[in-house]
Design a protein around this motif. Structure first.
Motif, short mmCIF file in Angstrom:
data_model
loop_
_atom_site.label_atom_id
_atom_site.label_comp_id
_atom_site.label_asym_id
_atom_site.label_seq_id
_atom_site.Cartn_x
_atom_site.Cartn_y
_atom_site.Cartn_z
N ILE A 250 0.88 -1.28 0.00
CA ILE A 250 -0.13 0.07 0.15
C ILE A 250 0.80 1.26 0.12
O ILE A 250 0.53 2.15 -0.76
N ARG A 262 -2.70 -0.43 -4.20
CA ARG A 262 -3.31 0.53 -3.41
C ARG A 262 -4.62 0.65 -3.92
O ARG A 262 -5.78 0.65 -3.24
N ASP A 263 -4.78 0.69 -5.35
CA ASP A 263 -6.15 0.95 -5.93
C ASP A 263 -6.94 -0.32 -5.56
O ASP A 263 -8.26 -0.13 -5.47
N GLU A 266 -8.04 -0.03 -2.09
CA GLU A 266 -9.24 0.84 -1.86
C GLU A 266 -10.54 0.64 -2.64
O GLU A 266 -11.67 1.17 -2.00
N ARG A 267 -10.73 -0.32 -3.56
CA ARG A 267 -12.07 -0.62 -3.93
C ARG A 267 -12.63 -1.50 -3.07
O ARG A 267 -13.77 -1.75 -3.35
N TYR A 270 -11.35 0.56 1.85
CA TYR A 270 -10.55 1.23 2.75
C TYR A 270 -9.67 2.44 2.25
O TYR A 270 -8.26 2.30 2.51
N THR A 271 -10.30 3.28 1.62
CA THR A 271 -9.58 4.44 1.40
C THR A 271 -8.75 5.13 2.03
O THR A 271 -7.71 5.74 2.10
N GLN A 272 -9.57 5.55 3.34
CA GLN A 272 -9.08 6.26 4.30
C GLN A 272 -7.72 5.55 5.13
O GLN A 272 -6.74 6.12 5.42
N CYS A 274 -5.86 3.38 3.87
CA CYS A 274 -4.72 3.24 2.67
C CYS A 274 -4.08 4.67 2.77
O CYS A 274 -2.68 4.65 2.59
#
Length: 346
Positions: A250, A262-263, A266-267, A270-272, A274
């Motif tokens: 990540i 990481r993308d 995030e899908r 887990y955007t925050q 990451c």
């Protein structure tokens, strides 16, 4: 469900215990063994060296980076490995990322999907051996334009053992996944999760709709997913073995603007998390980056815990689109994991 062993990336040298683990995988009934490359060890040499002592497992590259070799060089390696292994080779290839492609190989990265399509076309042409190899693409031209003007269209001197040798594509984004289903024989994803199984099936269906009837039927298409695995006395202690691995991918892979790993995470939602991992990793706080990985994320993309917990977690994977779980683990744990998975030695 079938199971494979991923030998992982080398650090300063060959991973300890890997040669023994490959032999154990062959003996214990694993389906396949896979090797990797980034910008250190290559994928082919270890596979040939370790694979020479095996007799049953399939031998796959997970992955060979396309920019490291011309399409014809990759086809040469594939047909050579297939002959030497008695038809057990699986050619796994991928576009990698701009940091490695442009920084290490000195090749342009733009248009990776178009380059992949042309690359696979040329490899298949070599393997079919219908005639001299010619290609007039945007990214690859055979014979090359310019030069001395003496380039000649050539056909492989070696007759491939299998003209339909399986080609698997590494892909993480929706469009890449659909491309794998359209032009390849298998998909090699990383950081997938059963929770997004419906989306994966949709992307693959898009590709199957455009698939050429000359290729093998979509029913035989494989999905071989790399999945980290850790045995432990409880979920948290086992997850602690996986957290540094996830933090590296990540926060430490790719560039600040392009990180396909990481993308993919995030899908999963887990955007925050990451963003926090990346901030800590960039600041040199690798321990803090690992600590920021929630247990839920580990459970989404890995198998962790005591044997009973791992068996319970397997149920979701067994009902997913994945056909083979490629285990990323401490090679010394392979016999114990084989017992958990119900595999037995002959």
């Amino acid at each position: 469900m079938r199971y494979g062993l991923h030998t992982g990336y080398w650090a300063a040298g060959p991973p300890t215990g890997t040669a023994e683990a490959v032999l154990a995988a062959d003996r214990l009934g694993f389906d396949s063994v896979w090797t990797a490359e980034s910008y250190g060890s290559d994928a082919l040499t270890p596979l040939a060296w370790w694979g020479a002592a095996t007799s049953r497992v399939r031998l796959g590259t997970g992955i060979m980076q396309m920019s490291a070799r011309t399409p014809t060089a990759t086809a040469m390696a594939a047909l050579t490995m297939d002959h030497l292994s008695g038809g057990r080779f699986v050619l796994g290839i991928g576009a990698s990322g701009p940091q490695v492609v442009e920084g290490w190989y000195g090749q342009p990265y733009p248009k990776p999907l178009a380059r992949t399509r042309e690359y696979v076309d040329i490899v298949r042409q070599v393997l079919r051996r219908d005639g001299p190899v010619t290609y007039a693409g945007t990214h690859y031209r055979l014979p090359v334009d310019g030069g001395t003007g003496q380039g000649k269209a050539l056909r492989s001197t070696v007759h491939p053992l299998r003209s339909d040798l399986p080609i698997h594509l590494a892909a993480q984004g929706p469009r890449n996944t659909a491309l794998a289903a359209e032009i390849a024989d298998g998909w090699l994803p990383a950081f997938v999760s059963p929770k997004l199984d419906a989306a994966y099936r949709e992307h693959l269906a898009d590709g199957f709709a455009a698939r050429s009837p000359e290729l093998t039927p979509s029913e035989s298409f494989e999905v071989c997913a790399s999945v980290p695995v850790a045995l432990g006395r409880d979920l948290e202690s086992a997850a602690d073995q996986i957290r540094p691995h996830l933090a590296l991918y990540i926060g430490g892979m790719g560039s600040a603007t392009t990180n396909f790993h990481r993308d993919a995470i995030e899908r999963l939602g887990y955007t925050q998390e990451c963003a926090q991992v990346q901030r800590r990793y960039a600041a040199g706080d690798k321990a803090g980056a690992a600590a920021a990985i929630p247990l839920e994320l580990v459970l989404d993309v890995a198998l962790v815990g005591p044997p009973a917990a791992i068996r319970e977690q397997l149920a979701a994977w067994e009902s997913s689109v994945v056909t083979t779980l490629i285990l990323q683990t401490d090679p010394r744990l392979l016999p114990a994991l084989a017992e958990v998975l119900g595999l037995t030695a002959d």
